[in-house]
Design a protein around this motif. Sequence first.
Motif, PDB file in Angstrom:
ATOM      1  N   ALA A  79      -5.009   8.308   3.791  1.00  0.00           N
ATOM      2  CA  ALA A  79      -4.911   6.938   3.399  1.00  0.00           C
ATOM      3  C   ALA A  79      -5.883   6.150   3.965  1.00  0.00           C
ATOM      4  O   ALA A  79      -6.685   5.176   3.418  1.00  0.00           O
TER       5      ALA A  79
ATOM      6  N   PHE B  22       0.720  -1.189  -0.065  1.00  0.00           N
ATOM      7  CA  PHE B  22      -0.214  -0.019   0.096  1.00  0.00           C
ATOM      8  C   PHE B  22       0.932   1.394   0.048  1.00  0.00           C
ATOM      9  O   PHE B  22       1.781   1.386   0.756  1.00  0.00           O
TER      10      PHE B  22
ATOM     11  N   THR C 299      -2.748   2.128  -4.198  1.00  0.00           N
ATOM     12  CA  THR C 299      -3.408   3.084  -3.289  1.00  0.00           C
ATOM     13  C   THR C 299      -4.999   3.394  -3.586  1.00  0.00           C
ATOM     14  O   THR C 299      -5.517   2.908  -4.462  1.00  0.00           O
TER      15      THR C 299
ATOM     16  N   ARG D 177       2.929  -1.507   4.110  1.00  0.00           N
ATOM     17  CA  ARG D 177       3.081  -0.269   3.442  1.00  0.00           C
ATOM     18  C   ARG D 177       4.499  -0.175   2.649  1.00  0.00           C
ATOM     19  O   ARG D 177       5.534  -0.615   3.005  1.00  0.00           O
TER      20      ARG D 177
ATOM     21  N   ALA E 219       0.818   4.853   0.961  1.00  0.00           N
ATOM     22  CA  ALA E 219       0.124   5.557   2.089  1.00  0.00           C
ATOM     23  C   ALA E 219       0.217   7.264   1.692  1.00  0.00           C
ATOM     24  O   ALA E 219       1.134   7.616   1.005  1.00  0.00           O
TER      25      ALA E 219
END
Length: 291
Positions: free
Chosen positions: A191, A185, A235, A214, A187
């Motif tokens: 987020a 992910f 995202t 992350r 961020a």
Amino acid sequence: MINPTWLNTFCTLVEVNHFTQTAERLYMTQSGVSQHIKKLEQQVNCALLERHGKQFSLTPQGQNLYQQGSLLLKDWQFLEQQLKDDSSYSGAVKIQSPGSCGLKFYNQLLALQSEHKELIIDYRFAPNVSVEQAVANHSADIGFLTQAPTFSELTSHKISQEPLLLVTPAGINMPNWQTLCELGFIAHPDASHHAQLLLSENYSEFEHIDQIRRTGFSNQISLILEPVSLGLGFTVLPAHAVAAFNKPALIKTHHLECPVSESIYVCHHRNRPLAKRMNTVIELIKAGVNS
């Protein structure tokens, strides 16, 4: 009643933290600054500063006076400006919003300013909580938010909704839960909020964004999709931010089975009447988002 001139000198001194520089800013002598502080202390009958040689710190009473007095000064300045000029198309308007809606709104407002050269647009990008704080303490006239405000000093109403979108590298066609976990992910300041709204409605496995590792972070709205375009993760972003990305061929936007949108609110201070130019800005934005 507190003398506004002495109060202005005191607040300026607190902000500058230097007697000589305060004198220069206010076009006074250093002894004049000291006299204003002394007279103000006599008027309120308490010490406002604790002096340590050439340095000083605020007493509790001084800290309280600065916090309340600086707000009063801003209100007086606003009232004076409003009495002088309440045109629909001239004067300064201070606006703040999160980045996504700001990417669209700012261009609309620049077009308005291009038509009316006396209108001055001061636009700043900030997270929701910072926008609320700015409007509450009069640092901004108008705030646009993607969450309903929580500050009691603000009044607001919803003006639109903006879809939230899952964005992956271009090669991803149907992102399942395993694919998202493998990607990681990217961020950004909102987020967790955006991911919670969208992913919880579309993935039964989702509980919290911390389930997914992350792989990057950016607080610049125009750069959040850069690592996504390089295959470094996925995202969740509002539609305006996705539409503004300048390398659309390198990303893929996914419209999931359960669409989710976040509301956009406009807010201003409850105790400060809106000048005509501020209503002009609000009406322009409302017309644009609902067209």
